[in-house]
Structures are given as C-alpha cells and as structure tokens.
Enzyme design. Structure first.
Site, short mmCIF file in Angstrom:
data_model
loop_
_atom_site.label_atom_id
_atom_site.label_comp_id
_atom_site.label_asym_id
_atom_site.label_seq_id
_atom_site.Cartn_x
_atom_site.Cartn_y
_atom_site.Cartn_z
N HIS A 80 31.90 73.77 31.18
CA HIS A 80 32.22 72.61 32.03
C HIS A 80 33.42 72.86 32.93
O HIS A 80 33.68 72.07 33.84
CB HIS A 80 32.37 71.33 31.19
CG HIS A 80 33.66 71.18 30.48
ND1 HIS A 80 33.80 71.35 29.12
CD2 HIS A 80 34.89 70.88 30.95
CE1 HIS A 80 35.07 71.15 28.80
NE2 HIS A 80 35.74 70.87 29.88
N ASP A 129 28.34 74.70 25.84
CA ASP A 129 29.56 74.60 26.65
C ASP A 129 30.41 75.85 26.45
O ASP A 129 31.46 75.83 25.82
CB ASP A 129 30.34 73.33 26.27
CG ASP A 129 31.42 73.01 27.29
OD1 ASP A 129 31.43 73.65 28.37
OD2 ASP A 129 32.26 72.13 27.01
N SER A 233 40.63 72.26 27.73
CA SER A 233 39.24 72.71 27.66
C SER A 233 39.17 74.21 27.88
O SER A 233 39.90 74.77 28.69
CB SER A 233 38.46 72.06 28.78
OG SER A 233 38.16 70.74 28.45
N GLY A 234 38.25 74.82 27.20
CA GLY A 234 38.02 76.25 27.37
C GLY A 234 38.94 77.12 26.54
O GLY A 234 38.68 78.30 26.35
#
Ligand SMILES: *[C@@H]1O[C@H](CO)[C@@H](O)[C@H](O)[C@H]1NC(C)=O
Ligand SMILES: *[C@@H]1O[C@H](CO)[C@@H](O)[C@H](O)[C@H]1NC(C)=O
Length: 338
Positions: A80, A129, A233-234
């Site tokens: 994402h 994801d 995120s990530g």
C-alpha cells in the site's frame, strides 16, 4: 527511564563471535539479523545503529513509509506504500538513518530501480500487503546498515513472543514525530490470529469489517495505549529467535492506533517466502528454530478484558472513550504519513 547500553568491548566481542558463527554457518550472502547492540527496555527512541535493517522510504522527498533491508540490493515493504499511480522514480530509500532530520555520514540514499507489489493486494485490508524494492545499486553493509533474516515458509513465531516494531511514523494518531525525528521502537507481544479476530469483533462496526486474513499477524496490547502507530507502514516487526532477528511481520494496518482491543496487524512475511524467492532467487529465507511452545492466548479476548468489552455501555463521556471516538477518522487507514 531508558537504560542506554553503549557498545562496550564485551559487546564488540559478542558481535565478532556472532559474525563469525553467521559466516561459518551460512556463507557471506546469508548473514542477517545479527544483534549489534543491547536493546533498550522501556525507552521509546532507539540507539543509532540499533535496527540496522530499518530504512526510510520517501516519496517526492517526504518520508512516507518504512521498510527492511533483506540483502545488498533488496528491501521489503508494504504494497500500500506504492499506489499504482505513483512513479517509482519519485521514491528514494534512506539506509543507515537514525534521526531523519540530522545529517549523518552513516546514511546512504538509493533510488528505486524496481517495485514488485504482490498481485493479490487490492485495497486496504486485503491480502498481499507486501512489496519488494530493488535498489538502483547494491549497498555495502556497515555497522549501521545490515540485513534482517527472512523467515522460511514453515516458520511459526509463538504467541506471546516479545518482538519489536520500529519506525519514524506518528507517535499518536495525527501527532507526528518531533524533530530531529529519532527512530522509535516499541516492544509488542505476538497475538494469535484467532484471538486477534476475536478482539477485532468487539464493538466492531458492521460497515467496516476488519478481517484478519490468513497472511496476517497481530501484535500489541489488548488494553491499548501502546501500538504500532509508532512504526510506519512497511516497516519491520523484528522478532528474536536464538540470537538472530527475523522479519516476522511488515507493518500493514490497524484500527485507531492505541485503541483497546485493536492490536497492530502485520503482513506475515513467512507466507510470502516462496513469492520472495521466486522473484529474487538469491534471497534465501531461513529456517527458524522452534524454541518456544505457542501458548493458547484466547483468554486475552474472552474474559480478561470484560472491562473493555462493556465500556460503551457505561456512558460515552469517559475520557478513555473519547480517544477511540476522536480517532474514528483514521479508522482502518494504513499507517503512513501523507
Ligand atoms: C522447516 O523445514 C525445514 C527443512 O526445509 C526443517 O528442517 C524444519 O524442521 C522445518 N521446521 C518446522 C517447524 O517444521
Ligand atoms: C515479554 O515481556 C514481558 C514484559 O517485559 C514479560 O513479562 C514476558 O514474560 C515476556 N514474554 C516472553 C515470552 O518472554
């Protein structure tokens, strides 16, 4: 109350031994996940070089996501973070960073040669994801730049294992990390998928189903207050097993970070071991030794938290309820800054 442990001679020795064992066991290319410094307990800011696989991913020069270095030329992050309409030319990867706002000669910046997002990723909350990034040229490992180990497909990390999530993300919903933006770390215990699903069903809004998919992993606290909002995120969920650190999860999503009954949700890296290996043959996921038995944790959802369960019935003006309400705007938003 952070106990700061410097890199004393004893630790250098331990590092040298681990390094030697790592080389001996698996050859140069597979060296990964080596602990260089003791961990801070109870502190929020990490030490420089403490999480040498953590990278910062920028888009148009702005930090948007975290990622994890897994080899000289590859970084794992979340799908994402790379919407289809973005050009890969507008991304950069910063390695070896500690304070994002301070220049450091340990830091190396690379452009992105290739982004491989998992084809099953569709939208927030869907499976897959995960994304692989190829750096424009290989980097040289150093004290502040090291890869983390990729867990093999059959790896299973036991419930209750204390892992650490790191990142430069918000320290609370809509509260960004203050300059000089030192890397933040938070210890979070793993929660089984069943228990996590059960927790997400407490006070669930039917219009916003939160499904914990097969390829997801949860970690955090039932009580709330401490969550992976602190990790972008990530970024990595790093788990220690027998002296090596494994990338058990990739920060993916959550429901109002820090809210009760809403642990952080991560992409389970081991689910994608063969996908990773298929795209990057030189990336060899590593078998994770089974050291601890996984203990049942269903009590976390069934009876231990009745107080949280029944909270909405007790009136909406209690301050601890205002928090989740105020946060409803960020419900189910992936954790990255815009
Ligand atoms: C995972 O697979 C490896 C061989 O590929 C094996 O040695 C190891 O015991 C397996 N681990 C588990 C937990 O099944
Ligand atoms: C995780 O950390 C907590 C608090 O430090 C501790 O009480 C617990 O025993 C640890 N869990 C494991 C499995 O080591």
């Amino acid at each position: 109350m952070a106990q700061r442990a410097g890199l004393g001679p004893g630790q250098l020795e331990v590092w040298a031994i681990l390094l030697f064992l790592g080389l001996f066991q698996s050859g140069m290319a597979a060296r990964c996940g080596i602990i260089i410094q003791a961990r801070i307990t109870g502190g929020n800011s990490a030490n420089p070089s403490q999480w040498p696989w953590q990278v910062s991913i920028t888009y148009d020069g702005v930090h948007v996501c975290g990622g994890s270095l897994v080899s000289e030329q590859w970084v794992l992050s979340a799908a994402h973070c790379f919407p289809r309409e973005h050009y890969k030319e507008d991304y950069e990867v910063k390695l070896g960073a500690h304070q994002l706002d301070t220049f450091s000669s340990d830091t190396v910046v690379r452009t992105v040669a290739e982004v491989i997002s998992h084809p099953s990723y569709r939208q927030e909350g869907s499976q897959g994801d995960i994304a692989l990034l190829r750096l424009n040229s290989p980097i040289t490992f150093s004290r502040s730049i090291q890869p983390i180990c990729l867990p093999a497909a059959n790896a299973s990390f036991p419930n209750g294992l204390n892992c650490t999530v790191t990142g430069w993300g918000h320290v609370a919903p809509s509260v960004s990390l203050q300059s000089p933006r030192p890397l933040q770390q938070l210890e979070v215990p793993l929660i089984s998928r069943e228990t996590c699903s059960c927790l997400y069903n407490i006070n669930a809004k039917p219009a916003e189903p939160h499904t914990i998919q097969q390829d997801m992993l949860c970690a955090g606290y039932v009580k709330g207050g401490k969550d992976a909002c602190q990790g972008d995120s990530g970024g990595p969920l790093s788990c220690p097993v027998e002296g090596l650190w494994y990338l058990a999860g990739i920060v993916s999503w959550g429901d109002a970070c820090g809210a009760p009954n809403r642990p952080g949700v991560y992409t389970m890296t081991s689910s994608y071991a063969s996908w990773i290996h298929h795209h990057v043959a030189e990336l060899q996921p590593r078998v994770v030794p089974q050291t601890l038995e996984s203990q049942p944790d269903s009590h976390l959802c069934n009876k231990g938290n009745l107080a949280f369960n029944s909270a909405p019935a007790q009136g909406l003006l209690r301050p601890n309820l205002l928090l989740p309400l105020a946060l409803s705007l960020v419900l189910f938003c992936p954790w990255h800054e815009h």
